[in-house]
Design a protein around this motif. Structure first.
Motif, mmCIF file in Angstrom:
data_model
loop_
_atom_site.group_PDB
_atom_site.id
_atom_site.type_symbol
_atom_site.label_atom_id
_atom_site.label_comp_id
_atom_site.label_asym_id
_atom_site.label_seq_id
_atom_site.Cartn_x
_atom_site.Cartn_y
_atom_site.Cartn_z
ATOM 1 N N ILE A 117 39.910 29.845 45.589
ATOM 2 C CA ILE A 117 39.084 30.229 46.734
ATOM 3 C C ILE A 117 37.633 30.301 46.280
ATOM 4 C CG2 ILE A 117 38.711 31.944 48.537
ATOM 5 C CD1 ILE A 117 41.626 32.777 48.221
ATOM 6 N N PRO A 118 36.801 29.364 46.710
ATOM 7 C CA PRO A 118 35.399 29.352 46.292
ATOM 8 C C PRO A 118 34.517 30.145 47.249
ATOM 9 C CG PRO A 118 35.913 27.311 47.414
ATOM 10 C CD PRO A 118 37.157 28.163 47.472
ATOM 11 N N THR A 119 33.856 31.161 46.741
ATOM 12 C CA THR A 119 32.868 31.894 47.515
ATOM 13 C C THR A 119 31.698 32.185 46.583
ATOM 14 O OG1 THR A 119 33.733 34.083 46.947
ATOM 15 C CG2 THR A 119 34.651 33.015 48.887
ATOM 16 N N PHE A 120 30.651 32.703 47.115
ATOM 17 C CA PHE A 120 29.547 33.158 46.263
ATOM 18 C C PHE A 120 29.316 34.633 46.567
ATOM 19 C CE2 PHE A 120 25.115 34.007 45.247
ATOM 20 C CZ PHE A 120 25.072 33.522 43.953
ATOM 21 N N PRO A 121 29.543 35.539 45.590
ATOM 22 C CA PRO A 121 29.719 35.233 44.158
ATOM 23 C C PRO A 121 31.141 35.440 43.653
ATOM 24 C CG PRO A 121 28.941 37.466 44.401
ATOM 25 C CD PRO A 121 29.191 36.956 45.798
ATOM 26 N N ASN A 122 32.177 35.462 44.507
ATOM 27 C CA ASN A 122 33.508 35.914 44.092
ATOM 28 C C ASN A 122 34.532 34.796 43.951
ATOM 29 O OD1 ASN A 122 32.638 38.600 44.138
ATOM 30 N ND2 ASN A 122 33.080 38.803 46.312
ATOM 31 N N SER A 123 34.143 33.614 43.548
ATOM 32 C CA SER A 123 35.097 32.516 43.419
ATOM 33 C C SER A 123 36.141 32.825 42.358
ATOM 34 C CB SER A 123 34.365 31.229 43.040
ATOM 35 O OG SER A 123 33.442 30.863 44.039
ATOM 36 N N GLY A 124 37.373 32.329 42.592
ATOM 37 C CA GLY A 124 38.406 32.556 41.595
ATOM 38 C C GLY A 124 39.747 32.006 42.009
ATOM 39 N N ILE A 125 40.737 32.200 41.126
ATOM 40 C CA ILE A 125 42.117 31.840 41.387
ATOM 41 C C ILE A 125 42.853 33.109 41.810
ATOM 42 C CG2 ILE A 125 44.202 30.759 40.479
ATOM 43 C CD1 ILE A 125 41.780 28.915 40.478
ATOM 44 N N TYR A 126 43.522 33.062 42.949
ATOM 45 C CA TYR A 126 44.224 34.214 43.507
ATOM 46 C C TYR A 126 45.710 33.905 43.639
ATOM 47 C CZ TYR A 126 39.713 36.208 45.031
ATOM 48 O OH TYR A 126 38.430 36.735 45.085
ATOM 49 N N ASN A 127 46.546 34.932 43.461
ATOM 50 C CA ASN A 127 47.951 34.766 43.823
ATOM 51 C C ASN A 127 48.120 35.088 45.298
ATOM 52 O OD1 ASN A 127 48.123 37.589 44.078
ATOM 53 N ND2 ASN A 127 48.998 37.870 42.037
ATOM 54 N N GLN A 129 49.612 37.404 46.678
ATOM 55 C CA GLN A 129 49.561 38.842 46.981
ATOM 56 C C GLN A 129 48.123 39.326 47.121
ATOM 57 O OE1 GLN A 129 51.825 37.599 44.430
ATOM 58 N NE2 GLN A 129 53.120 37.501 46.261
ATOM 59 N N GLY A 130 47.176 38.383 47.032
ATOM 60 C CA GLY A 130 45.775 38.731 47.220
ATOM 61 C C GLY A 130 45.091 39.254 45.975
ATOM 62 N N GLU A 131 45.712 39.072 44.807
ATOM 63 C CA GLU A 131 45.130 39.570 43.558
ATOM 64 C C GLU A 131 44.429 38.435 42.829
ATOM 65 O OE1 GLU A 131 48.723 42.768 42.624
ATOM 66 O OE2 GLU A 131 48.849 40.692 41.900
ATOM 67 N N ILE A 132 43.227 38.699 42.351
ATOM 68 C CA ILE A 132 42.504 37.673 41.622
ATOM 69 C C ILE A 132 43.053 37.568 40.205
ATOM 70 C CG2 ILE A 132 40.621 39.231 40.868
ATOM 71 C CD1 ILE A 132 38.785 36.685 41.404
ATOM 72 N N LEU A 133 43.371 36.348 39.799
ATOM 73 C CA LEU A 133 43.941 36.102 38.469
ATOM 74 C C LEU A 133 42.871 35.707 37.465
ATOM 75 C CD1 LEU A 133 47.095 34.068 39.590
ATOM 76 C CD2 LEU A 133 46.899 36.536 39.186
ATOM 77 N N SER A 134 41.867 34.982 37.919
ATOM 78 C CA SER A 134 40.764 34.597 37.034
ATOM 79 C C SER A 134 39.535 34.287 37.873
ATOM 80 C CB SER A 134 41.133 33.373 36.183
ATOM 81 O OG SER A 134 41.452 32.257 37.005
ATOM 82 N N ARG A 135 38.385 34.651 37.348
ATOM 83 C CA ARG A 135 37.123 34.404 38.032
ATOM 84 C C ARG A 135 36.594 33.016 37.699
ATOM 85 N NH1 ARG A 135 36.009 37.926 42.148
ATOM 86 N NH2 ARG A 135 36.383 40.084 41.519
ATOM 87 N N ILE A 136 35.879 32.418 38.660
ATOM 88 C CA ILE A 136 35.177 31.153 38.444
ATOM 89 C C ILE A 136 33.723 31.360 38.842
ATOM 90 C CG2 ILE A 136 34.958 28.741 39.134
ATOM 91 C CD1 ILE A 136 37.943 28.708 39.696
ATOM 92 N N ASN A 137 32.838 31.126 37.920
ATOM 93 C CA ASN A 137 31.409 31.317 38.187
ATOM 94 C C ASN A 137 30.828 30.026 38.750
ATOM 95 O OD1 ASN A 137 28.734 31.976 38.269
ATOM 96 N ND2 ASN A 137 28.491 32.293 36.056
ATOM 97 N N LEU A 138 30.355 30.091 39.999
ATOM 98 C CA LEU A 138 29.757 28.918 40.636
ATOM 99 C C LEU A 138 28.278 29.136 40.943
ATOM 100 C CD1 LEU A 138 32.624 27.827 43.050
ATOM 101 C CD2 LEU A 138 31.850 26.662 40.991
#
Length: 378
Positions: A117-127, A129-138
């Motif tokens: 799910i790409p957003t600024f500034p909270n992009s990341g990989i989510y399961n 259940q709505g939990e972020i598994l890893s952040r992606i800095n864009l």
């Protein structure tokens, strides 16, 4: 058995004709195109599927068995089982907080069932259940080798390759409508911009209206898709596509010998206007020309299919827009196989995809999620 026999006979005929067959023109496989349409409706199991924005934000699972729709207002994802045509799951996410999506709309379903799910500034990989598994800095300021015009630029048409953790997107200036290819290593935070010069003519067809009483902008649309190790980049301004080989890190351009429709938009367009009347006058010039949509791979037929659309905006405000839609077919090596107008189709297909050799297009059936399913015969 009949199909096998036909192929054998054609093979014998080809062998007998020799050079004459080699010199003959390629056959248009869509020359005698016909089709039928069925409407199917999703069983929502008593839940509400919010169709306020249609099906604007959706993605298919890699196996094309499930469709995920994002409800922006409620920050939730709904999964549709396309084989059973039923709402199978609803996944509630948070907009704020440590797992918050922020102002998200775009997303990608990954092979392991997680979501990028790409957003600024909270992009990341989510399961789910709505939990972020890893952040992606864009944030472009943090990525060495990438210069983007604004913090949101890298999100446009973004794709994540989970095998390499490389991100691909089409940043560019929103006003001039020209896009480039960004290649970003999410681990090292290094990237580069690859120019797409043959698509820069898109700038010639932008229309910008800005005044004290109102404003609007029209630009050509770009799309980015990944098929195995290849990226396909298209632009509505013309039929040609860029192919980026992720293994060899090389870019090539493919154009097509279309006969039924022009290969690209032409003519002079007034790019900046001061009145609404002038905006719609220029808009009619652009939209009445063919706009080439994205190529979509169909596993069932092992072909790429594509729609090309002409839109005729009525002179009188409030009168309906009419459309001409063309179906184009290409083989796995991007050789043009056929082109045909879809006769009798007077509405624009929206939010469509291919599944099991058929074209599925979103329809609202009395506020229930439905699809017009096109079966093409040729």
């Amino acid at each position: 058995m009949r199909k096998v026999l036909t192929i054998c006979i054609l093979g014998l005929l080809s062998a007998c004709t020799g050079k004459e067959s080699e010199n003959s023109e390629p056959k248009n496989i869509l020359e005698n195109l016909s089709y039928s349409v069925d409407t199917v409706v999703v069983d929502s199991k008593g839940e509400i599927i919010n169709l306020k924005y249609g099906m604007n934000w959706f993605d298919l699972s890699p196996d094309s068995r499930s469709l995920f729709i994002y409800d922006y207002n409620q920050t939730l994802f709904q999964e549709i089982d396309l084989d059973k045509m039923v709402l199978s799951n609803t996944y509630q996410f948070e907009k704020e907080g440590p797992n918050g999506l922020g102002r998200s709309s775009n997303f990608q379903v990954l092979p392991d069932g997680t979501l990028m799910i790409p957003t600024f500034p909270n992009s990341g990989i989510y399961n789910l259940q709505g939990e972020i598994l890893s952040r992606i800095n864009l944030n472009p300021e943090d990525i060495k080798g990438v210069d983007a015009p604004n913090p949101f630029a890298l999100i446009y048409e973004i794709l994540f390759d989970p095998k390499t953790e490389i991100l691909y997107s089409l940043p560019g200036d929103f006003i001039n409508g020209v896009r480039d290819l960004a290649v970003i290593d999410s681990k090292t935070q290094k990237g580069r911009i690859v120019k797409l010069p043959k698509m820069e003519k898109a700038e010639n067809f932008k229309i910008f209206w800005n005044s004290d009483t109102g404003g609007s902008i029209q630009t050509e649309n770009y799309t980015l898709e990944q098929i195995d190790d290849k990226l396909l980049i298209t632009c509505t301004v013309g039929s040609g596509i860029y192919v980026f080989d992720t293994k060899t890190d090389s870019l090539s351009y493919v154009d097509f010998p279309h006969q039924l429709i022009p290969r690209e938009k032409t003519g002079e367009i007034q790019n900046e206007v001061s009145t609404e009347e002038d905006f719609f006058q220029e808009l009619r010039k652009v939209l009445s020309q063919v706009s080439f949509q994205e190529l979509i791979w169909d596993e069932h037929s092992s072909r790429f299919y594509r729609l090309a659309i002409k839109s005729f905006v009525a002179e009188k405000k409030g009168d309906p827009t009419t459309y001409e839609t063309y179906l184009l077919a290409y083989d796995k090596d991007l050789k043009l196989l056929g082109e045909s107008k879809i006769e009798g189709l007077d509405q624009r297909l929206s939010n469509y995809f291919w599944k099991d050799g058929k074209l599925w297009s979103y329809v609202n059936v009395e506020d229930e999620l439905g699809f017009a399913v096109f079966t093409f015969n040729f």
